[in-house]
Write an enzyme that holds these catalytic residues in place. Structure first.
Site, PDB file in Angstrom:
ATOM      1  CD  GLU A 247       0.031  14.746  14.470  1.00  0.00           C
ATOM      2  OE1 GLU A 247      -0.497  13.878  13.758  1.00  0.00           O
ATOM      3  OE2 GLU A 247      -0.403  15.908  14.571  1.00  0.00           O
ATOM      4  CD  GLU A 342       1.328  19.484  12.885  1.00  0.00           C
ATOM      5  OE1 GLU A 342       2.347  18.780  12.774  1.00  0.00           O
ATOM      6  OE2 GLU A 342       0.192  19.074  12.593  1.00  0.00           O
TER       7      GLU A 342
END
Length: 490
Positions: A247, A342
């Site tokens: 991220e 994810e």
């Protein structure tokens, strides 16, 4: 001699007589009927196995006793899913979870028999075991560790550019021993490593949370990742791939680190790629590793040929954006792979029903129909309070795939969603063609052994009857509203 010839002539004449033609015609009809019956019998020797999860929990990933068989029969008015193994798409690497430090902490604290039973159920694929075949590790701590750490933490004001203090540290207490037990069950499991942050001394803010990687430490950080892969290799654990940064546009987790697309491109082409090449590292490099709302991030790096030559593909999450952007990226860069790295899947404890069809539709069907080679859920295990997580940015709502309470464990929605794919779609399978239907989202695969696998969800509000076609044969089945079915046949 003449008499014998005469008898032969008389016999040959009867072959073309009217009664003989009638007899032969009847024989051909009987033969055709027998052939058709034989083909139908052969079709019925390919039974269809159904594993079912119902929204009302009347079946929770259970093999059904009813016998479904492909037959040569007339069409009906039900919607039909046609499976065509003559049209193939991407290979499948596997399906699995993030083995966070917190997950490993709970698992390693179980008694040896209880831990062995849990790991067998998760990672073996015989009997009722679900055959998880892919794991994601955090490189250093993630936000689901008890505390934040890197493999080269230094006192405030000190640095270690030569990485003299590098050590796997806390991983030795839980992640590594759990991994070794998993590898004993499945030695071929694929492992993806993802860093949440570089060591704080390498960062612009000197903190584990937020900040960016200082340019003067780009090479030290590339060497840090090389050391990580080599250190795990000496323990008999192969890191198949890494993402460059978990991220990279999210500074709110603890740990976390910002990395803009141009920074990641520079890091890959000038430091990480050459460092891997120089060290003989074969682990694949996966860029981005964030939400589907910013495909431009991956696009801009893949456009940079100097960076792209080191990159195997791009990783995506689905907390934002649309999964179809993965297909857009595939169409533009068909030589580069795609991965779904994810997604958190949670459901309220004690609910009388389950919405398991939703994650199956969005992730396992959605990602694979859009060229992903894997699907990874977040995360493997937590306790009844969703612990542990770090302070200043850990996730207090992140439910485990299983909830562990000492030596017992409860299976959660992420477990059942995973099982419908991981048990049957083994690594090396290929996605094959199947037509999607609005209320019956589905995806099909063929395994290395030639078995066909069809995962179907009923996203409608009523029970749905439907047909499955394969190689000219048909089977009729049904799913309740909100149900998930995995159908397999040879």
């Amino acid at each position: 001699m003449d008499k014998r010839q005469g008898r032969q002539t008389d016999q040959s004449a009867t072959f073309h007589s009217y009664p003989y033609r009638i007899v032969m015609m009847k024989a051909r009809i009987i033969l055709a009927s027998l052939l058709l019956a034989g083909l139908n019998s052969l079709a019925q020797k390919s039974p269809v196995t159904l594993w079912l999860t119902n929204a009302d929990k009347s079946a929770m990933f259970q093999q059904q006793k009813q016998t479904l068989k492909f037959e040569l029969k007339d069409a009906n008015d039900h919607p039909s899913i046609t499976v065509d193994d003559g049209t193939t798409y991407q290979p499948i690497d596997g399906f699995g979870f993030a083995l966070t430090g917190g997950s490993a902490m709970h698992i390693i604290r179980m008694s040896k028999p209880a831990r062995a039973a849990l790991l067998k159920e998760l990672f073996a694929y015989d009997d009722n075991n679900i055959g998880v075949s892919y794991l994601r590790l955090s490189i250093g701590a993630s936000d689901l560790n008890e505390k934040v750490f890197s493999y080269d933490d230094m006192p405030a004001g000190e640095t270690d550019p030569k990485l003299a203090h590098f050590d796997l540290g806390p991983d030795k207490a839980d992640v590594i021993p759990v991994l070794k037990e998993i590898l004993a069950i499945n030695p071929k499991i694929k492992i993806l490593g993802s860093p949440w942050s570089a060591p704080a001394w390498m960062k612009t803010n000197g903190d584990t949370r937020g900040g960016a990687l200082k340019p003067e430490y780009y090479q030290a950080y590339a060497d840090y990742l090389v050391k990580y892969i080599k250190a795990y290799k000496t323990l008999g654990i192969t890191i198949d791939a890494i993402t460059v940064q978990n991220e990279p546009l999210n500074p709110k987790n603890n740990p976390s680190m910002m990395m803009q697309a141009h920074e990641q491109a520079d890091f890959i082409k000038n430091n990480l790629g050459p460092a891997f090449q120089s060290a003989g590292i074969k682990s694949r490099i996966i860029l981005y590793d964030h939400n589907c709302d910013r495909p431009d991030y991956a696009d801009s790096i893949l456009t940079d040929k100097a960076a792209a030559k080191y990159v195997d593909g791009s990783g995506f999450h689905l907390y934002g954006g649309k999964i179809e952007v993965m297909t857009d990226l595939h169409n533009k860069y068909p030589e580069k792979n795609l991965y779904f790295t994810e997604q958190m899947v949670i459901e309220k404890d004690g609910s009388p029903s389950t919405k398991v069809a939703d994650p199956v539709r969005r992730l396992f069907i959605g990602a694979t129909r859009n060229w992903s080679r894997n699907v990874l859920e977040w995360n493997l295990a937590a306790d009844i309070n969703n612990q542990p997580h770090t302070d200043r940015g850990g996730c207090p709502m992140c439910q485990g795939t299983v909830t562990i309470d000492k030596d017992s464990y409860t299976r959660n929605i992420a477990y059942y969603a995973m099982a419908h794919a991981s048990k049957f779609v083994r690594p090396g399978s290929m996605r094959i063609a199947s037509n999607n239907i609005d209320n019956l989202p589905n995806v099909a695969f063929i395994t290395p052994q030639g078995k066909k696998v069809l995962i179907v969800t009923n996203s409608g509000k009523t029970e749905q009857n439907f047909n499955i076609y394969s190689k000219g044969k048909m089977v009729t089945t049904q799913l309740k509203a909100g149900a998930v079915g995995t159908y397999t046949w040879q």
